[in-house]
Design a protein around this motif. Structure first.
Motif, short mmCIF file in Angstrom:
data_model
loop_
_atom_site.label_atom_id
_atom_site.label_comp_id
_atom_site.label_asym_id
_atom_site.label_seq_id
_atom_site.Cartn_x
_atom_site.Cartn_y
_atom_site.Cartn_z
N LEU A 138 0.84 -1.20 0.00
CA LEU A 138 0.00 0.00 0.00
C LEU A 138 0.87 1.25 0.00
N ASN A 139 1.91 1.23 0.81
CA ASN A 139 2.80 2.39 0.90
C ASN A 139 3.53 2.64 -0.42
N SER A 140 4.07 1.57 -1.03
CA SER A 140 4.83 1.75 -2.26
C SER A 140 3.92 2.16 -3.42
N VAL A 141 2.69 1.62 -3.46
CA VAL A 141 1.75 2.01 -4.50
C VAL A 141 1.36 3.49 -4.33
N SER A 142 1.15 3.92 -3.09
CA SER A 142 0.82 5.33 -2.84
C SER A 142 1.95 6.24 -3.30
N ASN A 143 3.18 5.84 -3.02
CA ASN A 143 4.34 6.63 -3.47
C ASN A 143 4.41 6.68 -4.99
N SER A 144 4.11 5.55 -5.64
CA SER A 144 4.12 5.49 -7.09
C SER A 144 3.04 6.39 -7.69
N LEU A 145 1.88 6.44 -7.07
CA LEU A 145 0.82 7.32 -7.55
C LEU A 145 1.25 8.78 -7.47
N ARG A 146 1.90 9.15 -6.38
CA ARG A 146 2.33 10.54 -6.22
C ARG A 146 3.42 10.91 -7.22
N CYS A 147 4.29 9.95 -7.52
CA CYS A 147 5.44 10.24 -8.38
C CYS A 147 5.11 10.11 -9.87
N SER A 148 4.31 9.09 -10.23
CA SER A 148 4.11 8.81 -11.65
C SER A 148 2.67 8.47 -12.01
N ASN A 149 1.74 8.69 -11.07
CA ASN A 149 0.33 8.39 -11.30
C ASN A 149 0.13 6.95 -11.75
N SER A 150 0.90 6.05 -11.16
CA SER A 150 0.86 4.63 -11.52
C SER A 150 0.64 3.79 -10.28
N PHE A 151 -0.16 2.71 -10.41
CA PHE A 151 -0.44 1.81 -9.29
C PHE A 151 0.61 0.70 -9.22
N LYS A 152 1.85 1.06 -9.42
CA LYS A 152 2.94 0.09 -9.41
C LYS A 152 3.47 -0.09 -7.99
N SER A 153 3.77 -1.33 -7.62
CA SER A 153 4.32 -1.61 -6.29
C SER A 153 5.84 -1.72 -6.36
N ASN A 154 6.45 -1.79 -5.19
CA ASN A 154 7.87 -2.12 -5.09
C ASN A 154 7.96 -3.65 -5.05
N GLN A 155 8.17 -4.26 -6.22
CA GLN A 155 8.14 -5.72 -6.32
C GLN A 155 9.21 -6.37 -5.45
N SER A 156 10.39 -5.79 -5.39
CA SER A 156 11.47 -6.36 -4.57
C SER A 156 11.07 -6.42 -3.10
N GLU A 157 10.35 -5.40 -2.65
CA GLU A 157 9.89 -5.36 -1.26
C GLU A 157 8.86 -6.44 -0.99
N VAL A 158 7.96 -6.68 -1.96
CA VAL A 158 6.97 -7.75 -1.82
C VAL A 158 7.68 -9.09 -1.66
N TRP A 159 8.64 -9.37 -2.55
CA TRP A 159 9.38 -10.64 -2.45
C TRP A 159 10.15 -10.74 -1.13
N LYS A 160 10.73 -9.63 -0.68
CA LYS A 160 11.48 -9.64 0.57
C LYS A 160 10.57 -9.98 1.74
#
Length: 308
Positions: A138-160
């Motif tokens: 949720l945090n990484s998607v929110s940051n992505s929305l603010r930076c690039s208007n994209s619902f992209k997650s931090n995939q590396s963080e999910v795997w970690k």
């Protein structure tokens, strides 16, 4: 805070806390006064009204294609898992797919050790991502929305996060699939679930792990919530099991304080992938997201940052 969310929070009726081992759940009810009809992903897939596949033959880790053949809009809940195809995925945000339409939606991988087809289409997992994965995503998607208007997650963080859960549970899954951790711990999970019964007309819950309030979940009506109750509870149970060896003080129930803090959150709005508006809410201690459709709160999740 938007008036729609505040109105919902002001109507919460809390049930008695239920505890088992290091986890406590406080269910709640909100009076229902909306006529919105949405089909759940599980029902849609079971009836053959929904198909999910890779975006093309090669596939893309962060996207899948959803086809809704039904005359009813389809509800995909943030963190819901689908399994199969080239690798298992979870939905990056709550999405309402219009009736008789198809969309490419943002997802995250929950199986880092596989990138080959084991089925042409995705199947329903019966699990959601753990609360820890959902909170940080949720945090990484929110940051992505603010930076690039994209619902992209931090995939590396999910795997970690998934790898750390495996380590804490002393598990080894061949393809590092979160789904396998749920299956291998199913007996322990079932023992926890016995304590957390579904209440009549329940449509939300608040969860404590090791004495600390970690999350708050709400779904717009009790009929739809009923389909997700066990999956939502399980998403916290796996985290609770992984933290059983931690020392902690007895919890002090403070859900009223937490709810009042939610009302004070600053928020930003973004165009949803599907129908409605996506809200991102945050302060120094809490982060959350919500989807509002036809002036109704459809789904919201809030997590305590203190657990990060």
């Amino acid at each position: 805070m938007t008036d729609v969310i505040i109105e919902v929070l002001n109507q919460i009726n809390l049930f008695q806390p239920e505890s088992y081992e290091n986890m406590t759940v406080v269910g709640f009810n909100i009076p229902e006064n909306n006529p919105i009809d949405l089909m759940s992903l599980e029902i849609g897939l079971d009836l053959g009204l929904v198909e999910i596949c890779e975006v093309n033959e090669d596939g893309t880790v962060g996207e899948v294609k959803v086809i809704n053949k039904a005359v009813t809009p389809l509800l995909l809940l943030d963190g819901e898992e689908i399994i199969g195809s080239k690798q298992n995925r979870i939905v990056n945000t709550t999405i309402i797919i219009p009736a008789k339409s198809e969309k490419v939606i943002p997802v995250s991988c929950t199986e880092s050790g596989r990138w080959n087809y084991n089925s042409t289409k995705f199947h329903y997992s019966n699990h959601m991502a753990t609360s820890r994965v959902r909170r940080d995503k949720l945090n990484s998607v929110s940051n992505s929305l603010r930076c690039s208007n994209s619902f992209k997650s931090n995939q590396s963080e999910v795997w970690k996060n998934i790898a750390e859960t495996e380590k804490d549970l002393k598990l080894h899954n061949q393809t590092c699939a979160l789904h396998d951790s749920f299956n291998k711990k199913s007996s322990d999970i079932d023992e926890y679930k016995k304590a957390f019964k579904l209440h009549d007309k329940q449509n939300g819950l608040i969860v404590y792990i090791n004495g600390k309030l970690v999350g708050f979940e709400i779904i717009y009506n009790s009929s739809r919530y009923k389909e997700y109750h066990n999956k939502l509870v399980e998403s916290y149970i796996l985290d609770a099991i992984s933290r059983q060896n931690e020392e902690y003080e007895k919890e002090e129930f403070n859900e009223d304080i937490f709810i009042n803090k939610i009302k004070e959150l600053e928020y930003e709005t973004f165009d949803s992938v599907g129908l409605g508006v996506d809200y991102r809410l945050e302060n120094d201690n809490i982060r959350g997201s919500a989807v509002i459709y036809k002036n109704n709160l459809i789904n919201a999740s809030f997590f305590n940052k203190a657990e990060s």
